[in-house]
Write a protein that holds these residues in place. Sequence first.
Motif, mmCIF file in Angstrom:
data_model
loop_
_atom_site.group_PDB
_atom_site.id
_atom_site.type_symbol
_atom_site.label_atom_id
_atom_site.label_comp_id
_atom_site.label_asym_id
_atom_site.label_seq_id
_atom_site.Cartn_x
_atom_site.Cartn_y
_atom_site.Cartn_z
ATOM 1 N N GLN A 120 0.816 -1.205 0.000
ATOM 2 C CA GLN A 120 0.000 0.000 0.000
ATOM 3 C C GLN A 120 0.854 1.262 0.000
ATOM 4 O O GLN A 120 0.326 2.363 -0.042
ATOM 5 N N ASP A 121 2.155 1.089 0.072
ATOM 6 C CA ASP A 121 3.079 2.222 0.027
ATOM 7 C C ASP A 121 3.999 2.030 -1.175
ATOM 8 O O ASP A 121 5.102 1.511 -1.064
ATOM 9 N N LEU A 122 3.496 2.437 -2.350
ATOM 10 C CA LEU A 122 4.210 2.239 -3.601
ATOM 11 C C LEU A 122 4.732 3.570 -4.141
ATOM 12 O O LEU A 122 4.161 4.630 -3.860
ATOM 13 N N ILE A 123 5.786 3.491 -4.921
ATOM 14 C CA ILE A 123 6.321 4.679 -5.587
ATOM 15 C C ILE A 123 6.563 4.362 -7.057
ATOM 16 O O ILE A 123 6.760 3.206 -7.430
ATOM 17 N N PHE A 124 6.498 5.404 -7.871
ATOM 18 C CA PHE A 124 6.917 5.295 -9.265
ATOM 19 C C PHE A 124 8.360 5.749 -9.344
ATOM 20 O O PHE A 124 8.709 6.835 -8.864
ATOM 21 N N VAL A 157 16.947 10.450 -12.430
ATOM 22 C CA VAL A 157 15.988 9.584 -11.741
ATOM 23 C C VAL A 157 14.970 10.436 -10.995
ATOM 24 O O VAL A 157 15.327 11.417 -10.333
ATOM 25 N N ILE A 158 13.715 10.072 -11.105
ATOM 26 C CA ILE A 158 12.650 10.735 -10.353
ATOM 27 C C ILE A 158 11.847 9.679 -9.610
ATOM 28 O O ILE A 158 11.775 8.521 -10.024
ATOM 29 N N LYS A 159 11.236 10.089 -8.483
ATOM 30 C CA LYS A 159 10.390 9.195 -7.701
ATOM 31 C C LYS A 159 9.113 9.939 -7.328
ATOM 32 O O LYS A 159 9.154 11.136 -7.022
ATOM 33 N N ALA A 160 8.004 9.215 -7.343
ATOM 34 C CA ALA A 160 6.714 9.822 -7.014
ATOM 35 C C ALA A 160 5.886 8.858 -6.191
ATOM 36 O O ALA A 160 5.885 7.642 -6.450
ATOM 37 N N LYS A 161 5.189 9.382 -5.207
ATOM 38 C CA LYS A 161 4.309 8.570 -4.352
ATOM 39 C C LYS A 161 3.015 8.280 -5.091
ATOM 40 O O LYS A 161 2.338 9.199 -5.566
ATOM 41 N N VAL A 162 2.681 6.999 -5.190
ATOM 42 C CA VAL A 162 1.457 6.590 -5.866
ATOM 43 C C VAL A 162 0.287 6.676 -4.886
ATOM 44 O O VAL A 162 0.358 6.134 -3.781
ATOM 45 N N LYS A 163 -0.774 7.353 -5.302
ATOM 46 C CA LYS A 163 -1.961 7.496 -4.459
ATOM 47 C C LYS A 163 -2.963 6.406 -4.842
ATOM 48 O O LYS A 163 -3.533 6.429 -5.932
ATOM 49 N N LEU A 164 -3.159 5.455 -3.931
ATOM 50 C CA LEU A 164 -4.033 4.321 -4.192
ATOM 51 C C LEU A 164 -5.313 4.419 -3.385
ATOM 52 O O LEU A 164 -5.307 4.870 -2.232
ATOM 53 N N ASP A 165 -6.411 3.976 -3.985
ATOM 54 C CA ASP A 165 -7.650 3.787 -3.243
ATOM 55 C C ASP A 165 -7.588 2.443 -2.523
ATOM 56 O O ASP A 165 -6.738 1.603 -2.816
ATOM 57 N N SER A 166 -8.495 2.251 -1.599
ATOM 58 C CA SER A 166 -8.482 1.005 -0.821
ATOM 59 C C SER A 166 -8.710 -0.223 -1.704
ATOM 60 O O SER A 166 -8.248 -1.313 -1.391
ATOM 61 N N ALA A 167 -9.409 -0.037 -2.825
ATOM 62 C CA ALA A 167 -9.708 -1.170 -3.703
ATOM 63 C C ALA A 167 -8.623 -1.395 -4.755
ATOM 64 O O ALA A 167 -8.662 -2.397 -5.470
ATOM 65 N N ASP A 168 -7.670 -0.486 -4.873
ATOM 66 C CA ASP A 168 -6.634 -0.610 -5.900
ATOM 67 C C ASP A 168 -5.551 -1.595 -5.469
ATOM 68 O O ASP A 168 -5.166 -1.631 -4.298
ATOM 69 N N PHE A 169 -5.075 -2.348 -6.428
ATOM 70 C CA PHE A 169 -3.945 -3.246 -6.180
ATOM 71 C C PHE A 169 -3.055 -3.249 -7.410
ATOM 72 O O PHE A 169 -3.504 -3.558 -8.518
ATOM 73 N N ILE A 170 -1.812 -2.864 -7.212
ATOM 74 C CA ILE A 170 -0.828 -2.852 -8.294
ATOM 75 C C ILE A 170 0.305 -3.786 -7.898
ATOM 76 O O ILE A 170 0.845 -3.687 -6.799
ATOM 77 N N ARG A 171 0.684 -4.663 -8.785
ATOM 78 C CA ARG A 171 1.778 -5.589 -8.514
ATOM 79 C C ARG A 171 3.119 -4.884 -8.660
ATOM 80 O O ARG A 171 3.280 -3.999 -9.497
ATOM 81 N N ALA A 172 4.048 -5.283 -7.825
ATOM 82 C CA ALA A 172 5.379 -4.686 -7.854
ATOM 83 C C ALA A 172 6.069 -5.015 -9.171
ATOM 84 O O ALA A 172 6.048 -6.151 -9.630
ATOM 85 N N GLY A 173 6.672 -3.986 -9.771
ATOM 86 C CA GLY A 173 7.429 -4.182 -10.999
ATOM 87 C C GLY A 173 6.679 -3.844 -12.267
ATOM 88 O O GLY A 173 7.250 -3.937 -13.355
ATOM 89 N N TYR A 174 5.400 -3.454 -12.171
ATOM 90 C CA TYR A 174 4.661 -3.060 -13.366
ATOM 91 C C TYR A 174 5.369 -1.879 -14.039
ATOM 92 O O TYR A 174 5.768 -0.916 -13.380
#
Length: 362
Positions: free
Chosen positions: A216-220, A271-288
């Motif tokens: 639930q704590d992902l970054i781009f 290199v840039i990094k950004a915090k991904v804002k997810l809803d409670s129902a969102d699920f993104i797999r690591a490495g997409y």
Amino acid sequence: MKRFFRISLLVIIAGIFIYTLFYLYQKSQKQPQVFTTETPFYGDIINKSVATGSIIPREEVELKPQVSGIITEVYVEAGDIVTTNQQIAKIKVIPDMVSLNNAENRVEVAQLALDNAKIDYDRNKALFDKNVISTSEYQRIDLSYRNAKQELAAAKDNLSIIREGASKKGGEVALTIVRATVPGMVLDVPVKVGNQVIESNTFNEGTSIATLADMQDLIFEGKIDESEVGKIKEGMDILLTVGAIENKQFNAELEYIAPKGVEENGAIQFVIKAKVKLDSADFIRAGYSANADIVLSRKDSVLSVKESLVQFDDGKPYVEISTGDQQFERRDVELGLSDGINVEVLSGVEADTEIKVWNKAG
């Protein structure tokens, strides 16, 4: 008869010649050019910079064993949710023969020392009870005896750690059990039952038992060209398009821009990094893999035209508007924000104005 054929041939040649002249004349006549028109429209204009990269967890924790040995049990698999201190795997210790032999010798030496100290203690205890020796002398003998017992206990404890990976003094604490150090999702379990693992120490990072992360704590994390890095700053909004997830965009916020670039294929990338804002129902797999549209400026529902309709005269923009059937006149316009395809029109035309689609080559 010959004269008839001769006259007929001359007539045919004259006809072909006249037809050729007529055909060439028709071809030389310029066909009138017919122009189509388009009208302005209301739409969103987004000026953005694009970066490519992937979505990863902010922190990934690799679990390492504290002892070397053979994996006998694995309690989790990739995708499981674990809590802190939850058991991940169990290791059967395969002791080093040199260390084991030294530990056994230490126990034997400590046992001999204790036996000797006990004989000395019992003899002096009887003398002390009869007031033959002083209290200080007895205390010295008593201290030596207790030290001998403590040394034997420590030697046995060390032997237990080397042989079994667990300390009897430690009670339930066993080095053979690998436990989760943080809560999260199990991303990978690279070992299987029967695999040999190496402990983590000063000279070796050890074998990875499992990888944990908070999904639930992902970054781009991506890279952007040096020509664009000067246009962005921390805090900007980002629209993420994930290749594996169709028809959906995710919001993110730019958190980090590398102060130093790296050369790749002749171009400097940052290199840039950004915090991904997810809803409670969102699920993104690591490495997409993902594309990030960094919004430099944006205007919603503004009067716009295609940039291909705009012409320039000494740097001043204008369009040609329809005044009748294939009749056009020049109209100067004031332009606003552009996204490279459409451009905002601040003044000069209205929503119902018909604008000439001009052919630059013509």
